[in-house]
Design an enzyme around this catalytic site. Sequence first.
Site, PDB file in Angstrom:
ATOM      1  N   LYS A  87      39.970   2.246 -11.518  1.00 34.47           N
ATOM      2  CA  LYS A  87      39.848   1.182 -12.520  1.00 34.47           C
ATOM      3  C   LYS A  87      39.025   0.044 -11.917  1.00 34.47           C
ATOM      4  O   LYS A  87      39.359  -0.479 -10.850  1.00 34.47           O
ATOM      5  CB  LYS A  87      41.264   0.702 -12.884  1.00 34.47           C
ATOM      6  CG  LYS A  87      41.387   0.024 -14.215  1.00 34.47           C
ATOM      7  CD  LYS A  87      42.862  -0.164 -14.554  1.00 34.47           C
ATOM      8  CE  LYS A  87      43.072  -0.936 -15.818  1.00 34.47           C
ATOM      9  NZ  LYS A  87      44.484  -1.236 -16.047  1.00 34.47           N
TER      10      LYS A  87
HETATM   11  O1  G3P Z   1      46.645  -2.750 -18.000  1.00 37.10           O
HETATM   12  C1  G3P Z   1      45.938  -3.733 -18.655  1.00 37.10           C
HETATM   13  C2  G3P Z   1      46.605  -4.353 -19.851  1.00 37.10           C
HETATM   14  O2  G3P Z   1      47.291  -3.406 -20.587  1.00 37.10           O
HETATM   15  C3  G3P Z   1      47.309  -5.649 -19.634  1.00 37.10           C
HETATM   16  O3  G3P Z   1      48.179  -6.001 -20.674  1.00 37.10           O
HETATM   17  O4  G3P Z   1      49.993  -7.361 -21.625  1.00 37.10           O
HETATM   18  O5  G3P Z   1      48.955  -8.059 -19.457  1.00 37.10           O
HETATM   19  O6  G3P Z   1      47.711  -8.293 -21.591  1.00 37.10           O
HETATM   20  P1  G3P Z   1      48.724  -7.502 -20.839  1.00 37.10           P
END
Ligand code: G3P
Length: 216
Positions: A87
């Site tokens: 990633k």
């Molecule tokens: O893995 C990346 C993403 O899903 C992050 O989510 O909830 O931190 O905006 P969030």
Amino acid sequence: MKFFVDTANLNQIKEANDLGILDGVTTNPSLMAKEGVKGEEAIMNHYKTICEMVDGDISAEVLSVTFNEIIEEGKKLAAIHPNIVVKVPMIKDGIKAIKWFTDNGIKTNCTLIFSAGQAILAAKAGATYISPFLGRIDDSGWDGVQLIEEIAQIYAVQGFKSEILAASIRNPNHIIRCAAAGADVCTCPLDSILGLLKHPLTDIGLAKFLEDAKKM
Ligand code: G3P
């Protein structure tokens, strides 16, 4: 649409995997830190454990931001298991690195996508997956699902091969709307996946069936 679980928590990964509908896992540095995974050896072991638990693509994020360092770190991550997807953040050196990984047969997930322009660049570099963060877009007063629709349309018109991995999912409705918008993958917190199960009429209907079954 494939289902990934967006967590580094092993119990949650096991619970999602036991449902039988899991296609992969995504993690990020915030999710790893939340589980208290510290130091290179522990991080590598944690990814290895996840790869042994789930038969599917597992995203492991680089912490480097310069081309040479991203390549070195990505090679180490990719060596953990054939299912590892490196990633890489949506930055200039990240795009260069994604192209290098693509040319060298290493799968990538371009993360922190917030615009269609970024999605085009990542696809041009050959990213296996691109991750638009729709929940964070919604949090800023925009419509994250609209971005998924726009990217899906551009990729269809242009024939780009990168898979749209809808990330930053906040609730079951996001998953439903992403499926309609043309996302190839939805990576979700376990709660949002389990939320898809719920409907009060299902609970009422089942209670009635079980009650009537006593009269059978
Ligand atoms: O893995 C990346 C993403 O899903 C992050 O989510 O909830 O931190 O905006 P969030």
